[in-house]
Design a protein around this motif. Structure first.
Motif, mmCIF file in Angstrom:
data_model
loop_
_atom_site.group_PDB
_atom_site.id
_atom_site.type_symbol
_atom_site.label_atom_id
_atom_site.label_comp_id
_atom_site.label_asym_id
_atom_site.label_seq_id
_atom_site.Cartn_x
_atom_site.Cartn_y
_atom_site.Cartn_z
ATOM 1 N N ARG A 158 0.828 -1.204 0.000
ATOM 2 C CA ARG A 158 0.000 0.000 0.000
ATOM 3 C C ARG A 158 0.864 1.256 0.000
ATOM 4 O O ARG A 158 0.504 2.268 -0.612
ATOM 5 N N LEU A 159 1.998 1.202 0.691
ATOM 6 C CA LEU A 159 2.893 2.361 0.703
ATOM 7 C C LEU A 159 3.371 2.679 -0.707
ATOM 8 O O LEU A 159 3.501 3.843 -1.092
ATOM 9 N N ILE A 160 3.627 1.637 -1.483
ATOM 10 C CA ILE A 160 4.045 1.831 -2.873
ATOM 11 C C ILE A 160 2.908 2.466 -3.666
ATOM 12 O O ILE A 160 3.117 3.417 -4.433
ATOM 13 N N GLU A 161 1.698 1.959 -3.485
ATOM 14 C CA GLU A 161 0.556 2.519 -4.221
ATOM 15 C C GLU A 161 0.249 3.947 -3.774
ATOM 16 O O GLU A 161 -0.122 4.791 -4.597
ATOM 17 N N SER A 171 13.407 2.066 0.318
ATOM 18 C CA SER A 171 12.834 0.859 -0.271
ATOM 19 C C SER A 171 11.520 1.169 -0.982
ATOM 20 O O SER A 171 11.237 0.632 -2.059
ATOM 21 N N ILE A 172 10.714 2.053 -0.385
ATOM 22 C CA ILE A 172 9.437 2.434 -1.006
ATOM 23 C C ILE A 172 9.674 3.116 -2.346
ATOM 24 O O ILE A 172 9.051 2.776 -3.361
ATOM 25 N N ILE A 173 10.588 4.092 -2.371
ATOM 26 C CA ILE A 173 10.857 4.835 -3.595
ATOM 27 C C ILE A 173 11.441 3.923 -4.667
ATOM 28 O O ILE A 173 11.046 3.968 -5.839
ATOM 29 N N ALA A 174 12.407 3.088 -4.280
ATOM 30 C CA ALA A 174 13.012 2.177 -5.247
ATOM 31 C C ALA A 174 11.973 1.217 -5.815
ATOM 32 O O ALA A 174 11.946 0.948 -7.025
ATOM 33 N N SER A 175 11.110 0.699 -4.956
ATOM 34 C CA SER A 175 10.070 -0.233 -5.398
ATOM 35 C C SER A 175 9.057 0.457 -6.298
ATOM 36 O O SER A 175 8.635 -0.087 -7.328
ATOM 37 N N ASP A 224 7.019 2.705 -12.286
ATOM 38 C CA ASP A 224 6.501 4.064 -12.464
ATOM 39 C C ASP A 224 7.606 4.944 -13.042
ATOM 40 O O ASP A 224 8.408 5.525 -12.313
ATOM 41 N N HIS A 225 7.626 5.020 -14.369
ATOM 42 C CA HIS A 225 8.664 5.789 -15.038
ATOM 43 C C HIS A 225 8.314 7.264 -15.154
ATOM 44 O O HIS A 225 9.073 8.035 -15.757
ATOM 45 N N GLN A 233 15.773 4.199 -13.833
ATOM 46 C CA GLN A 233 16.046 5.603 -13.532
ATOM 47 C C GLN A 233 17.445 5.779 -12.934
ATOM 48 O O GLN A 233 17.887 4.951 -12.121
ATOM 49 N N PRO A 234 18.147 6.847 -13.301
ATOM 50 C CA PRO A 234 19.398 7.164 -12.617
ATOM 51 C C PRO A 234 19.159 7.235 -11.112
ATOM 52 O O PRO A 234 18.166 7.804 -10.659
#
Length: 314
Positions: free
Chosen positions: A95-98, A126-130, A135-136, A254-255
């Motif tokens: 859910r954090l990812i969504e 971890s959330i941002i990387a996931s 999500d480009h 992403q870089p």
């Protein structure tokens, strides 16, 4: 599109996720002009955080460096509601990812946003990387004291992990049967512990720095931040022990910038992640700062935000 009027500094905002309104703070540069366009950052915070903790530190710093920064309370945390029939103080990884994807969507509705980047601290890394894997719309990502490669860190002691899972399973069953929340202290730190009591528990090598930030008398503990509590729904281990950032590291295009402390107990969560990246990436490692120093210590925050700003501005 939003009809809200925005001004320089902190603006309270809401955006939809899972059908409810999540509450956030949108930090805008001092010379903000709604007719211009800016690079924007979606911020992701550590495991137990609310927007009045790290986002309240990193938001103004990134705005000072010319960025728009969105920090928010995840579903069920702080000022954001839980879903109907569910309980507050629950953080579920997927859910954090969504929630993060929806935060990106919200930023995409703002006419003065030209590009969106992601900045995560601790579990927020971890959330941002996931989130970035698929999500480009997120063009670059930066992770500070990140917990991306969490398997070596979280699963090293399988006996202890199995105990956590058993307790988490029992908590989920109890809540299902009673319809009542079951709150626990995931890191052994309650809202009432003194520093001496908590450090004396020997919970982990980071006990002193953890208390210095999250403890009852800590910098951003429950006394200082009224929307914050160290107590969380008891099924957390069933969620937080699953980390997809490491497993999908080679899919990130992403870089990426990884900032961490070489001396921190959590350093492996960054180094193992970097080993698996196949994209364009950079690392910045510090000897002089600890894991939690990057949350709020002025020198550490300046070092990280300067580096992130330079990276995102390229």
């Amino acid at each position: 599109m939003t009809n809200q009027t925005f001004t320089a500094g902190k603006n309270k905002v809401t955006f939809k996720s899972f059908g409810v309104d999540l509450v956030g703070d949108l930090y805008l540069p001092e010379d903000f002009d709604a007719n211009k366009t800016y690079r924007a950052i979606v911020g992701a915070s550590p495991f137990s955080q609310v927007k009045d903790q790290i986002p309240a530190t990193y938001g103004p710093e990134m705005a000072k460096r010319g960025f728009i920064y969105l920090g928010f309370d995840y579903l069920g945390m702080g000022e954001s509601p839980a879903l109907p029939g569910e309980f507050k103080q629950s953080r579920y990884m997927f859910r954090l990812i969504e929630n993060t994807w929806d935060a990106v969507s919200y930023l995409g509705t703002l006419p003065f946003v030209e590009e969106i980047h992601g900045l995560g601290v601790c579990q927020g890394g971890s959330i941002i990387a996931s989130a970035a894997v698929t999500d480009h719309r997120i063009k670059k990502i930066a992770m500070v004291s990140g917990m991306m490669a969490a398997d070596d860190f979280q699963w090293a002691n399988r006996e202890m992990v199995n105990q956590q899972i058993a307790a988490s399973n029992a908590s989920m069953q109890k809540m299902y049967e009673t319809g009542e929340p079951d709150f626990v202290a995931p890191f052994g730190l309650t809202d009432d512990h003194s520093k001496e009591e908590y450090v004396g528990l020997n919970v982990n090598p980071m006990a002193e720095e953890t208390y210095g930030y999250y403890g009852r008398d800590g910098f951003r503990g429950p006394k200082a931040v009224k929307t914050y509590s160290n107590m969380h729904i008891g099924d957390q281990a069933m969620q937080s022990l699953i980390s997809i950032a490491e497993a999908y590291a080679d899919k990130i295009v992403q870089p990426s910038l990884v900032i961490y402390s070489k001396s921190a107990w959590t350093a492996v969560c960054s180094t193992k992640f970097v080993e698996k990246l196949t994209n364009e990436h950079e690392t910045l490692a510090f000897e002089e700062f600890g894991h939690v120093d990057f949350y709020y210590k002025p020198d550490a925050v300046k070092a990280s935000t300067d580096a992130v700003a330079e990276f995102f501005n390229r």
